[in-house]
Design an enzyme around this catalytic site. Structure first.
Site, mmCIF file in Angstrom:
data_model
loop_
_atom_site.group_PDB
_atom_site.id
_atom_site.type_symbol
_atom_site.label_atom_id
_atom_site.label_comp_id
_atom_site.label_asym_id
_atom_site.label_seq_id
_atom_site.Cartn_x
_atom_site.Cartn_y
_atom_site.Cartn_z
ATOM 1 C CB SER A 48 -1.167 0.064 1.025
ATOM 2 O OG SER A 48 -1.738 1.421 1.236
ATOM 3 C CD GLU A 49 -0.321 3.821 -4.023
ATOM 4 O OE1 GLU A 49 -0.646 2.472 -3.319
ATOM 5 O OE2 GLU A 49 -1.805 4.758 -4.518
ATOM 6 C CG ASN A 50 -1.600 4.276 2.931
ATOM 7 O OD1 ASN A 50 -1.363 3.577 2.005
ATOM 8 N ND2 ASN A 50 -1.975 3.803 4.076
#
Lengths: 215, 243
Positions: free
Chosen positions: A46-48
């Site tokens: 998840s790119e966060n």
């Protein structure tokens, strides 16, 4: 019959290979997580700032400090780890993620992708899409074959502002699957949804393609 | 003796705010945002702000309250889709907007804090993002030059911190906070729990205290933007039975 959203997601899940690190976009790509084959172990990024995304939490167990890139509450696995946004995009840009599955507004026959902006309409922003398509090893697009208006989305040249140039490897639509080739070979139709004909696909596709269907 | 600890967010910002300044604010969506410091900036009335933040909150929470106060002149963000007021202000020309790809934004801030004025990235080559910027070939591939980014003030949020300014983040609330802590001329951190020096394991500190000038313990509503849950399995389903 064209594929449903879930059938498209199930087809996209066949692109997952054992040991892959994968980033899934918002919309149909998110559904791909429901179709991971049991004998395949993939780690969802998840790119966060998370590797090893777990399922949605049970009611009453949502943690405000634990969300995915779509801002939905999620859970962690025993194998999860967390990191900063800079580390996250170092993974993405640095080519450490094996596969990105994302939606699109338009894809051109040469692999150009447009999925972040319609001029004249409110622009929400590209988020991490430009970084993903620039850095991830293999980019798979899952999208409806045509717009609601009937206009083709698989086009000669994108009329919308690009997210990336020559970045798409595979396109899965409700009508079939296309191998983009990216300069190695022309756009190829490699699979058809059950009951869909090459003629129907041709009528609904602006980009020229060759049919290379398995017998 | 210099002390970094402050009792309130207003005290922590004393003497730091001025019209026209650039502020970096940590957080992804509403996750890991310095909500106490944002509220204190709202109350201060400071205006013409350039705000660097991945998103811009929602209409009545997070950075959205600074928009409502008419305090933001320009946003540098990667995605602002959650905010109706943002759209109104942007379309009426009352708000400037600079979109950066999320990874480019993160790296610009990291670079700024690390004393790197510019770097090359393949993100955005051949798109609107690269217009007007130097594009250079390395090893047969094209890269666009992006500038490092710093701010007059960075406001960040951590889970735990101590009087030295050492910070520990929790889960995905880390996001942009560590880089922003390094890129502010002055950095103010708010934490859920201010612990005694020595209580944080030195090997587990995410942001070394050198980057943090002032620190306060806040009270956090930690609003969730999209509560998404799944139903509990029935006993049969949990045992793998087909239902």
């Amino acid at each position: 019959m064209p594929w449903t959203r879930d059938e498209m997601a199930a087809r996209a899940a066949k692109e997952l290979k054992d040991g892959y690190y994968v980033n899934l976009g918002i919309g149909i790509p998110t559904l791909v997580a429901n179709y991971i084959p049991p004998d395949v172990r993939v780690t969802l990024q998840s790119e966060n700032g998370m590797l090893g995304m777990g399922p949605f939490p049970y009611e009453g167990e949502a943690d405000p400090d634990l969300i995915n890139a779509g801002k939905q509450t999620i859970t962690e696995l025993s194998s999860s780890c967390y990191f900063s946004s800079a580390d996250s995009f170092a993974m993405i840009r640095g080519g450490h993620i094996d596969l990105s599955i994302l939606g699109a507004m338009q894809v051109a026959g040469n692999g150009d992708l447009a999925n972040w902006m319609v001029p004249g309409k409110m622009v929400k922003g590209m988020g991490g899409a430009m970084d993903l398509v620039a850095g991830v090893k293999r980019v798979v697009v899952v999208m409806e074959h045509v717009e609601k208006s009937g206009a083709p989305k698989l086009v000669n040249a994108c009329s919308l502002p690009l997210t990336g140039k020559g970045v798409v490897d595979l396109v899965i639509t409700d009508l079939g699957v296309f191998d983009v080739g990216r300069g190695k070979h022309p756009l190829r139709l490699i699979e058809l949804a059950t009951g869909v004909t090459v003629e129907e696909v041709k009528a609904k596709t602006e980009a020229p393609f060759e049919a290379a269907l398995a017998a | 003796m210099v002390t970094k600890t402050r009792a309130t967010a207003a005290e922590a910002l004393e003497g730091l705010l001025f019209d026209g300044m650039t502020i970096m604010a940590g957080g992804f969506g509403l996750c890991g945002i310095p909500e106490n410091l944002i509220a204190a900036i709202r109350a201060s009335g400071v205006k013409d702000l350039t705000v660097v933040s991945n998103n811009c909150g929602v209409d009545d929470f997070g950075l959205g309250i600074l928009l409502a106060g008419g305090q933001i002149r320009k946003m540098i963000s990667s995605y602002v889709g959650e905010n109706k007021l943002f759209e109104q202000l942007y379309l009426s020309g009352d708000l400037e907007l600079e979109f950066n790809p999320q990874g480019t934004l993160a790296e610009r801030i990291r670079a700024g804090g690390a004393g790197i004025p510019a770097f090359y990235t393949k993100t955005g080559v051949g798109t609107l993002v690269a217009e007007g910027k130097e594009v250079r070939e390395f090893d047969g591939e094209l890269y666009v030059m992006e500038r490092g980014l710093t701010a007059d003030l960075s406001i960040v949020k951590a889970w735990k911190g101590d009087a030295e300014g050492n910070l520990v983040y929790r889960k995905t609330a880390r996001n942009f906070n560590p880089m922003m802590a390094t890129a502010g001329k002055v950095t103010v951190a708010e934490v859920e729990e201010l612990v005694d020096v020595g209580r944080l394991d030195p090997d587990h500190i995410h942001t070394p205290g050198i980057y943090v000038d002032r620190i306060l313990q806040g009270v956090h509503a930690k609003r969730i933007e999209r509560v998404t849950t799944r139903p509990r399995e029935t006993e049969g389903a949990a045992a793998g039975e087909e239902v």
